[in-house]
Motif scaffolding. Structure first.
Motif, PDB file in Angstrom:
ATOM      1  N   PRO A  18       0.798  -1.232   0.000  1.00  0.00           N
ATOM      2  CA  PRO A  18       0.000   0.000   0.000  1.00  0.00           C
ATOM      3  C   PRO A  18       0.832   1.286   0.000  1.00  0.00           C
ATOM      4  N   ASP A  19       1.925   1.329   0.768  1.00  0.00           N
ATOM      5  CA  ASP A  19       2.749   2.546   0.845  1.00  0.00           C
ATOM      6  C   ASP A  19       3.728   2.674  -0.304  1.00  0.00           C
ATOM      7  N   HIS A  20       4.048   1.563  -0.972  1.00  0.00           N
ATOM      8  CA  HIS A  20       5.008   1.552  -2.081  1.00  0.00           C
ATOM      9  C   HIS A  20       4.423   0.693  -3.202  1.00  0.00           C
ATOM     10  N   PRO A  21       3.497   1.210  -3.994  1.00  0.00           N
ATOM     11  CA  PRO A  21       2.795   0.406  -4.998  1.00  0.00           C
ATOM     12  C   PRO A  21       3.685  -0.229  -6.059  1.00  0.00           C
ATOM     13  N   ALA A  22       4.902   0.266  -6.232  1.00  0.00           N
ATOM     14  CA  ALA A  22       5.793  -0.327  -7.228  1.00  0.00           C
ATOM     15  C   ALA A  22       6.428  -1.622  -6.719  1.00  0.00           C
ATOM     16  N   LEU A  23       6.330  -1.886  -5.416  1.00  0.00           N
ATOM     17  CA  LEU A  23       6.906  -3.097  -4.837  1.00  0.00           C
ATOM     18  C   LEU A  23       5.833  -4.153  -4.637  1.00  0.00           C
ATOM     19  N   LEU A  24       6.211  -5.413  -4.917  1.00  0.00           N
ATOM     20  CA  LEU A  24       5.301  -6.528  -4.704  1.00  0.00           C
ATOM     21  C   LEU A  24       5.719  -7.291  -3.456  1.00  0.00           C
ATOM     22  N   GLN A  25       4.734  -7.797  -2.745  1.00  0.00           N
ATOM     23  CA  GLN A  25       4.992  -8.635  -1.579  1.00  0.00           C
ATOM     24  C   GLN A  25       4.212  -9.936  -1.765  1.00  0.00           C
ATOM     25  N   SER A  26       4.734 -11.009  -1.185  1.00  0.00           N
ATOM     26  CA  SER A  26       4.129 -12.325  -1.332  1.00  0.00           C
ATOM     27  C   SER A  26       3.408 -12.728  -0.049  1.00  0.00           C
ATOM     28  N   PHE A  27       2.258 -13.375  -0.204  1.00  0.00           N
ATOM     29  CA  PHE A  27       1.487 -13.904   0.917  1.00  0.00           C
ATOM     30  C   PHE A  27       1.090 -15.325   0.548  1.00  0.00           C
ATOM     31  N   ILE A  28       1.325 -16.288   1.453  1.00  0.00           N
ATOM     32  CA  ILE A  28       0.967 -17.680   1.215  1.00  0.00           C
ATOM     33  C   ILE A  28      -0.307 -17.999   1.982  1.00  0.00           C
ATOM     34  N   TRP A  29      -1.308 -18.518   1.265  1.00  0.00           N
ATOM     35  CA  TRP A  29      -2.591 -18.906   1.845  1.00  0.00           C
ATOM     36  C   TRP A  29      -2.767 -20.398   1.633  1.00  0.00           C
TER      37      TRP A  29
END
Length: 87
Positions: free
Chosen positions: A23-34
């Protein structure tokens, strides 16, 4: 419903890797495992989770990779070409 009852109804262990924009850095992607038991091919549990994500969380979804595996399956049968006995 218990996990065993769900597996007997053809629910499978489903793992999703969700990439989202921070949200604060839209150019960066983060991964979430579900991971949860879900039913292929429509994946209603994952769909509800992703709908919740889009309605309530700030991180915009980028992509979702999905893997699924049935935990309860029929036994695997192998034919034997020869039988050797030792006395």
């Amino acid at each position: 419903m218990t996990d065993l009852a769900r597996q007997l109804r053809d629910y499978r262990l489903t793992t999703a890797e969700i990439l989202y924009h921070m949200p604060d850095h839209p150019a960066l992607l983060q991964s979430f495992i579900w991971q949860d038991l879900d039913m292929a091919p429509h994946y209603p549990v994952l769909t509800r989770f992703l709908d919740y994500w889009q309605r309530n969380l700030d991180g915009k979804l980028h992509s979702v990779k999905l893997a699924t595996q049935g935990l309860i399956a029929p036994a695997e049968v192998r034919l034997v070409a020869a039988e050797l006995r030792l006395h």
